[in-house]
Structure formats: C-alpha cells, structure tokens
Design a protein around this motif. Sequence first.
Motif, PDB file in Angstrom:
ATOM      1  N   PHE A  35      46.250  46.883  34.602  1.00  0.00           N
ATOM      2  CA  PHE A  35      46.078  45.523  34.102  1.00  0.00           C
ATOM      3  C   PHE A  35      45.074  44.789  34.966  1.00  0.00           C
ATOM      4  CE2 PHE A  35      49.680  45.324  37.002  1.00  0.00           C
ATOM      5  CZ  PHE A  35      49.386  44.231  37.803  1.00  0.00           C
ATOM      6  N   ASP A  36      44.499  43.734  34.391  1.00  0.00           N
ATOM      7  CA  ASP A  36      43.509  42.938  35.116  1.00  0.00           C
ATOM      8  C   ASP A  36      44.244  41.912  35.976  1.00  0.00           C
ATOM      9  OD1 ASP A  36      44.366  41.348  32.996  1.00  0.00           O
ATOM     10  OD2 ASP A  36      42.421  41.305  32.027  1.00  0.00           O
ATOM     11  N   GLU A  37      44.265  42.172  37.277  1.00  0.00           N
ATOM     12  CA  GLU A  37      44.983  41.288  38.197  1.00  0.00           C
ATOM     13  C   GLU A  37      44.333  39.920  38.325  1.00  0.00           C
ATOM     14  OE1 GLU A  37      45.251  43.441  41.877  1.00  0.00           O
ATOM     15  OE2 GLU A  37      47.051  44.491  41.213  1.00  0.00           O
ATOM     16  N   ASN A  38      42.996  39.908  38.243  1.00  0.00           N
ATOM     17  CA  ASN A  38      42.260  38.657  38.407  1.00  0.00           C
ATOM     18  C   ASN A  38      40.836  38.851  37.894  1.00  0.00           C
ATOM     19  OD1 ASN A  38      40.793  39.931  40.586  1.00  0.00           O
ATOM     20  ND2 ASN A  38      42.581  39.521  41.880  1.00  0.00           N
ATOM     21  N   LEU A  39      40.066  37.781  37.907  1.00  0.00           N
ATOM     22  CA  LEU A  39      38.689  37.822  37.423  1.00  0.00           C
ATOM     23  C   LEU A  39      37.860  38.827  38.208  1.00  0.00           C
ATOM     24  CD1 LEU A  39      36.403  36.760  35.636  1.00  0.00           C
ATOM     25  CD2 LEU A  39      36.138  34.857  37.245  1.00  0.00           C
ATOM     26  N   GLU A  40      38.021  38.856  39.510  1.00  0.00           N
ATOM     27  CA  GLU A  40      37.243  39.782  40.351  1.00  0.00           C
ATOM     28  C   GLU A  40      37.490  41.232  39.941  1.00  0.00           C
ATOM     29  OE1 GLU A  40      36.654  41.003  45.044  1.00  0.00           O
ATOM     30  OE2 GLU A  40      37.912  39.296  44.538  1.00  0.00           O
ATOM     31  N   ASP A  41      38.721  41.560  39.610  1.00  0.00           N
ATOM     32  CA  ASP A  41      39.068  42.911  39.177  1.00  0.00           C
ATOM     33  C   ASP A  41      38.289  43.279  37.909  1.00  0.00           C
ATOM     34  OD1 ASP A  41      40.533  45.284  39.513  1.00  0.00           O
ATOM     35  OD2 ASP A  41      42.174  44.569  38.237  1.00  0.00           O
ATOM     36  N   VAL A  42      38.221  42.357  36.963  1.00  0.00           N
ATOM     37  CA  VAL A  42      37.500  42.604  35.707  1.00  0.00           C
ATOM     38  C   VAL A  42      35.999  42.745  35.970  1.00  0.00           C
ATOM     39  CG1 VAL A  42      36.925  41.640  33.439  1.00  0.00           C
ATOM     40  CG2 VAL A  42      39.258  41.458  34.318  1.00  0.00           C
ATOM     41  N   LEU A  43      35.460  41.895  36.823  1.00  0.00           N
ATOM     42  CA  LEU A  43      34.028  41.968  37.131  1.00  0.00           C
ATOM     43  C   LEU A  43      33.685  43.277  37.830  1.00  0.00           C
ATOM     44  CD1 LEU A  43      33.284  38.293  38.263  1.00  0.00           C
ATOM     45  CD2 LEU A  43      33.234  39.296  35.966  1.00  0.00           C
ATOM     46  N   ASN A  44      34.538  43.728  38.738  1.00  0.00           N
ATOM     47  CA  ASN A  44      34.302  45.009  39.421  1.00  0.00           C
ATOM     48  C   ASN A  44      34.338  46.170  38.430  1.00  0.00           C
ATOM     49  OD1 ASN A  44      33.981  43.848  41.956  1.00  0.00           O
ATOM     50  ND2 ASN A  44      36.140  44.068  42.471  1.00  0.00           N
ATOM     51  N   TYR A  45      35.277  46.129  37.504  1.00  0.00           N
ATOM     52  CA  TYR A  45      35.373  47.148  36.450  1.00  0.00           C
ATOM     53  C   TYR A  45      34.092  47.151  35.609  1.00  0.00           C
ATOM     54  CZ  TYR A  45      37.118  48.972  31.903  1.00  0.00           C
ATOM     55  OH  TYR A  45      37.295  49.639  30.709  1.00  0.00           O
ATOM     56  N   GLY A  46      33.675  45.989  35.161  1.00  0.00           N
ATOM     57  CA  GLY A  46      32.462  45.882  34.355  1.00  0.00           C
ATOM     58  C   GLY A  46      31.224  46.355  35.091  1.00  0.00           C
ATOM     59  N   MET A  47      31.080  45.942  36.335  1.00  0.00           N
ATOM     60  CA  MET A  47      29.903  46.347  37.115  1.00  0.00           C
ATOM     61  C   MET A  47      29.939  47.842  37.422  1.00  0.00           C
ATOM     62  SD  MET A  47      27.950  43.798  37.156  1.00  0.00           S
ATOM     63  CE  MET A  47      26.697  44.392  38.292  1.00  0.00           C
ATOM     64  N   GLY A  48      31.136  48.400  37.579  1.00  0.00           N
ATOM     65  CA  GLY A  48      31.254  49.843  37.781  1.00  0.00           C
ATOM     66  C   GLY A  48      30.730  50.613  36.583  1.00  0.00           C
ATOM     67  N   ILE A  49      31.078  50.155  35.392  1.00  0.00           N
ATOM     68  CA  ILE A  49      30.610  50.806  34.171  1.00  0.00           C
ATOM     69  C   ILE A  49      29.101  50.630  34.012  1.00  0.00           C
ATOM     70  CG2 ILE A  49      30.735  50.746  31.637  1.00  0.00           C
ATOM     71  CD1 ILE A  49      33.723  50.024  32.007  1.00  0.00           C
ATOM     72  N   ILE A  50      28.606  49.442  34.291  1.00  0.00           N
ATOM     73  CA  ILE A  50      27.158  49.200  34.218  1.00  0.00           C
ATOM     74  C   ILE A  50      26.427  50.129  35.178  1.00  0.00           C
ATOM     75  CG2 ILE A  50      25.342  47.505  34.721  1.00  0.00           C
ATOM     76  CD1 ILE A  50      27.392  45.351  33.697  1.00  0.00           C
ATOM     77  N   GLY A  51      26.947  50.277  36.381  1.00  0.00           N
ATOM     78  CA  GLY A  51      26.341  51.174  37.371  1.00  0.00           C
ATOM     79  C   GLY A  51      26.316  52.615  36.891  1.00  0.00           C
ATOM     80  N   LEU A  52      27.399  53.070  36.268  1.00  0.00           N
ATOM     81  CA  LEU A  52      27.443  54.436  35.753  1.00  0.00           C
ATOM     82  C   LEU A  52      26.423  54.632  34.632  1.00  0.00           C
ATOM     83  CD1 LEU A  52      31.306  54.991  35.704  1.00  0.00           C
ATOM     84  CD2 LEU A  52      29.648  56.119  37.199  1.00  0.00           C
ATOM     85  N   CYS A  53      26.247  53.625  33.797  1.00  0.00           N
ATOM     86  CA  CYS A  53      25.231  53.704  32.739  1.00  0.00           C
ATOM     87  C   CYS A  53      23.832  53.815  33.338  1.00  0.00           C
ATOM     88  CB  CYS A  53      25.299  52.477  31.833  1.00  0.00           C
ATOM     89  SG  CYS A  53      26.710  52.457  30.731  1.00  0.00           S
ATOM     90  N   GLN A  54      23.579  53.030  34.353  1.00  0.00           N
ATOM     91  CA  GLN A  54      22.271  53.063  34.989  1.00  0.00           C
ATOM     92  C   GLN A  54      22.018  54.411  35.657  1.00  0.00           C
ATOM     93  OE1 GLN A  54      22.770  49.536  37.401  1.00  0.00           O
ATOM     94  NE2 GLN A  54      21.708  48.250  35.912  1.00  0.00           N
TER      95      GLN A  54
END
Length: 122
Positions: free
Chosen positions: A21-40
């Motif tokens: 689960f998304d504990e907080n906004l930072e958790d969601v942003l880290n998840y999103g940036m992780g996926i963006i990094g993998l795409c790159q």
Amino acid sequence: MAIHYTAEVQGEILCVTASGFDENLEDVLNYGMGIIGLCQQSGVTLVLCDETALEYQLGTLDTYEAGKFISEHVPAVARVAIVCNPKFFSDAEFFEDVVVNRGLTLHFSSNIETAKCWLTGA
C-alpha cells in the motif's frame, strides 16, 4: 508495508507487478520514479502495471500531487496502462484525470487483457 514491485521487459513493454500500500506521497513518487528509471534504462515507452494487489490509501490532495509530479517526469511518448482493484477505481479515475489533463497517455482498467489491448492498440 510500503509499495513493493517487480518489473521486467517483455518485448516492447515494461511489465510491473506491485503490491502493498502507499504509505505516503513520497512512497508513491519513489515508485513512479523507479518505473520511469527502468523505462529509461531499457528504452521502452510502453508500461503495463498490475496494481491489483496494491491498496490505494492516499488522500485526494496527495493523489493530485502524485499525478502532477508523475506527469511532469514521464516522457510525452510514453503510454501507461494500469490495472487496479475495482474498489479503488474512484481514486484511480481521479489520478487518471490529473495526469491525462497534463498530457500523459495513461489508462486505468480492472482487466489485464483490456489494459494490454489499450496499451498496444490491438
């Protein structure tokens, strides 16, 4: 338990499976940036996220901020399909509205096959 995810490239698609689960906004942003990094790293622009085992717990303001942040960091050529648990569809639709209004091509679905078809245009 925060957001946990695995990802692998299958053909031209980055396939992500998330849980927790998304504990907080930072958790969601880290998840999103992780996926963006993998795409790159992999050079793919199509993303299929299976979030059926992920609980959405962010409030409305944090969901808005997450959508705004993610849409600013995802390349315009990317296409993202997210499959979520139907009980979180209201939150998902709000997030989708936020990012689509900012130019990101993203779609939520409750069915993995429907999401794949939308993602690939098949």
